[in-house]
Each structure stands twice: as structure tokens, then as C-alpha cells.
Design a protein around this motif. Structure first.
Motif, PDB file in Angstrom:
ATOM      1  N   MET A 201      11.242   2.453  17.454  1.00  0.00           N
ATOM      2  CA  MET A 201      10.978   3.559  16.533  1.00  0.00           C
ATOM      3  C   MET A 201      10.003   3.088  15.454  1.00  0.00           C
ATOM      4  O   MET A 201      10.050   1.957  15.005  1.00  0.00           O
ATOM      5  N   ASP A 202       9.113   3.935  15.046  1.00  0.00           N
ATOM      6  CA  ASP A 202       8.141   3.634  14.015  1.00  0.00           C
ATOM      7  C   ASP A 202       8.875   3.357  12.704  1.00  0.00           C
ATOM      8  O   ASP A 202       9.623   4.180  12.198  1.00  0.00           O
ATOM      9  N   ARG A 203       8.630   2.170  12.149  1.00  0.00           N
ATOM     10  CA  ARG A 203       9.319   1.751  10.927  1.00  0.00           C
ATOM     11  C   ARG A 203       9.092   2.737   9.781  1.00  0.00           C
ATOM     12  O   ARG A 203       9.988   2.998   9.003  1.00  0.00           O
ATOM     13  N   GLU A 204       7.904   3.320   9.692  1.00  0.00           N
ATOM     14  CA  GLU A 204       7.618   4.247   8.599  1.00  0.00           C
ATOM     15  C   GLU A 204       8.547   5.449   8.610  1.00  0.00           C
ATOM     16  O   GLU A 204       8.903   5.968   7.574  1.00  0.00           O
ATOM     17  N   ARG A 205       8.977   5.892   9.765  1.00  0.00           N
ATOM     18  CA  ARG A 205       9.852   7.057   9.864  1.00  0.00           C
ATOM     19  C   ARG A 205      11.266   6.740   9.359  1.00  0.00           C
ATOM     20  O   ARG A 205      12.014   7.636   9.065  1.00  0.00           O
ATOM     21  N   GLU A 206      11.590   5.467   9.251  1.00  0.00           N
ATOM     22  CA  GLU A 206      12.917   5.071   8.778  1.00  0.00           C
ATOM     23  C   GLU A 206      12.989   4.992   7.252  1.00  0.00           C
ATOM     24  O   GLU A 206      14.065   4.867   6.705  1.00  0.00           O
TER      25      GLU A 206
ATOM     26  N   PRO B 219       8.781  14.106   0.607  1.00  0.00           N
ATOM     27  CA  PRO B 219       8.696  12.645   0.580  1.00  0.00           C
ATOM     28  C   PRO B 219       7.452  12.170   1.340  1.00  0.00           C
ATOM     29  O   PRO B 219       6.959  12.858   2.231  1.00  0.00           O
ATOM     30  N   PHE B 220       6.955  11.017   0.939  1.00  0.00           N
ATOM     31  CA  PHE B 220       5.839  10.418   1.668  1.00  0.00           C
ATOM     32  C   PHE B 220       6.321  10.029   3.061  1.00  0.00           C
ATOM     33  O   PHE B 220       7.513   9.789   3.277  1.00  0.00           O
ATOM     34  N   THR B 221       5.383   9.944   4.000  1.00  0.00           N
ATOM     35  CA  THR B 221       5.724   9.526   5.360  1.00  0.00           C
ATOM     36  C   THR B 221       4.979   8.274   5.776  1.00  0.00           C
ATOM     37  O   THR B 221       5.288   7.679   6.795  1.00  0.00           O
ATOM     38  N   LYS B 222       3.975   7.880   4.970  1.00  0.00           N
ATOM     39  CA  LYS B 222       3.220   6.670   5.277  1.00  0.00           C
ATOM     40  C   LYS B 222       2.576   6.138   4.003  1.00  0.00           C
ATOM     41  O   LYS B 222       2.422   6.859   3.017  1.00  0.00           O
ATOM     42  N   VAL B 223       2.203   4.866   4.049  1.00  0.00           N
ATOM     43  CA  VAL B 223       1.471   4.252   2.949  1.00  0.00           C
ATOM     44  C   VAL B 223       0.041   4.781   3.020  1.00  0.00           C
ATOM     45  O   VAL B 223      -0.600   4.726   4.069  1.00  0.00           O
ATOM     46  N   THR B 224      -0.440   5.288   1.910  1.00  0.00           N
ATOM     47  CA  THR B 224      -1.773   5.908   1.874  1.00  0.00           C
ATOM     48  C   THR B 224      -2.824   4.924   1.368  1.00  0.00           C
ATOM     49  O   THR B 224      -2.499   3.872   0.788  1.00  0.00           O
ATOM     50  N   GLY B 225      -4.071   5.283   1.543  1.00  0.00           N
ATOM     51  CA  GLY B 225      -5.172   4.486   1.020  1.00  0.00           C
ATOM     52  C   GLY B 225      -5.112   4.377  -0.496  1.00  0.00           C
ATOM     53  O   GLY B 225      -5.422   3.331  -1.069  1.00  0.00           O
ATOM     54  N   THR B 226      -4.712   5.459  -1.155  1.00  0.00           N
ATOM     55  CA  THR B 226      -4.583   5.419  -2.616  1.00  0.00           C
ATOM     56  C   THR B 226      -3.494   4.430  -3.028  1.00  0.00           C
ATOM     57  O   THR B 226      -3.643   3.710  -4.019  1.00  0.00           O
ATOM     58  N   MET B 227      -2.409   4.368  -2.266  1.00  0.00           N
ATOM     59  CA  MET B 227      -1.351   3.399  -2.571  1.00  0.00           C
ATOM     60  C   MET B 227      -1.858   1.966  -2.412  1.00  0.00           C
ATOM     61  O   MET B 227      -1.556   1.097  -3.233  1.00  0.00           O
ATOM     62  N   ARG B 228      -2.643   1.721  -1.361  1.00  0.00           N
ATOM     63  CA  ARG B 228      -3.184   0.376  -1.162  1.00  0.00           C
ATOM     64  C   ARG B 228      -4.151   0.018  -2.292  1.00  0.00           C
ATOM     65  O   ARG B 228      -4.148  -1.093  -2.797  1.00  0.00           O
TER      66      ARG B 228
END
Length: 175
Positions: A1-6, A57-66
Motif C-alpha cells: 500500500m502507498d505509504r502516503e495513503r496511510e 487533509p493533505f494526501t501527499k508532500v507538495t513542492g511548496t512543502m519541500r
């Protein structure tokens, strides 16, 4: 399972608190962080809240977060590390405020990633006109050899176009 979905909303909120604490430690307001990143205050507020602007809620790390991670002195992988219950990793060269007369977003971009090449094209028509275009080729942290080869081919084509601009270049053309 995709870790981001957890990743649960509570974990995203923890990441947001970590960002807010790091920003405050860096002596930045949300407005200053937004200006440095070239965004409005809204994405900064959303990241620190742990929820998108629409309340989801967010579902992934975004470019802005990086980019925000780099701004507060972390590596680009630090947001995912925090989401996985680890500590953020300090960047080797944290962004220092006021060390450059460049706009903060440009300064941040120049400090991030690996410098691969550059070219300078002088645009001025006379001896007294020192107007120039400076292009710096940066690669992502941990770029693969395959990605680097592809990027290099694209860069060679782009550099030839830049060097065709009337004026004098500081980088000799490739034979």
C-alpha cells in the motif's frame, strides 16, 4: 500500500506544528515565509494547519512543502520523514537570511540542489553596459545518473539557444 495513503490527519497536523516551530525558530513570520517562497500566506497557513485551504487533509508532500523545508533549514525529504515519525534532517547549507542581495526565492533556489553548470550571456551593446543574463543549472538532491543524462542533453540544447542571443558569453560553446 502507498505509504502516503496511510498518513492520518493527525500526522499532517504534527507536520504543520513542526513547520510552524521551525519557522518561528528561523525568526520568520508566515508572511515572510510566504514572500521567500514566492507564494501567498494561504499555503503557509494550510501547511501549518495540516489541512489544505479547502479543509481537506493533505494526501501527499507538495513542492511548496519541500521548498518550505529548505527555507527552514531542512532537507527536501524532511516532511516525509516527519510524517513517518522521524525527525527532520538539517540541510547541509541552511538558507541564511540577509546573506545575499538576491530576492529570497532566488537565493533559496540557488542554495538548493546541486549546481551542474551555468552560462552568462552579456546583453549590453557597449563597453559601459554590463547587462547580462545568468543561467544556473541546478539538479535535484539525489538525482539519478539516468535523470542527469537526460537533463544534460536538454541543457546543451538550451545553452546553445542562449548563446545565440546577440552579445558575448562567458561560457565557450561546445564543439
Amino acid at each position: 500500500m502507498d505509504r502516503e495513503r496511510e498518513w492520518t490527519p493527525a500526522i499532517w497536523e504534527q507536520l504543520g506544528r513542526s513547520f510552524a516551530a521551525a519557522r518561528e525558530t528561523a525568526g520568520l513570520t508566515q508572511v515572510q515565509a510566504a514572500e521567500a517562497l514566492g507564494v501567498t500566506r494561504t499555503p503557509i497557513q494550510a501547511i501549518e494547519r495540516g489541512r489544505q485551504s479547502n479543509g481537506q487533509p493533505f494526501t501527499k508532500v507538495t513542492g511548496t512543502m519541500r521548498a518550505y523545508a529548505r527555507l527552514v533549514g531542512w532537507t527536501e525529504t524532511s516532511p516525509a520523514q516527519i510524517l513517518n515519525g522521524q525527525q527532520p534532517e538539517p540541510a547541509i547549507q541552511p538558507v541564511s537570511r540577509g546573506a545575499s542581495d538576491l530576492p529570497p526565492a532566488v537565493d533559496r533556489e540557488l542554495r538548493s540542489g546541486k549546481t551542474l553548470d551555468h552560462t552568462v550571456v552579456h546583453l549590453g551593446d557597449g563597453e559601459d553596459d554590463d547587462t547580462r543574463l545568468i543561467v544556473v543549472l541546478k539538479g535535484a538532491e539525489g538525482i539519478s545518473d539516468e535523470e542527469l543524462d537526460k537533463l544534460w542533453r536538454q541543457w546543451k540544447r538550451t545553452r546553445r539557444h542562449l548563446q545565440a542571443i546577440p552579445g558575448e558569453t562567458d561560457t565557450p560553446p561546445e564543439s
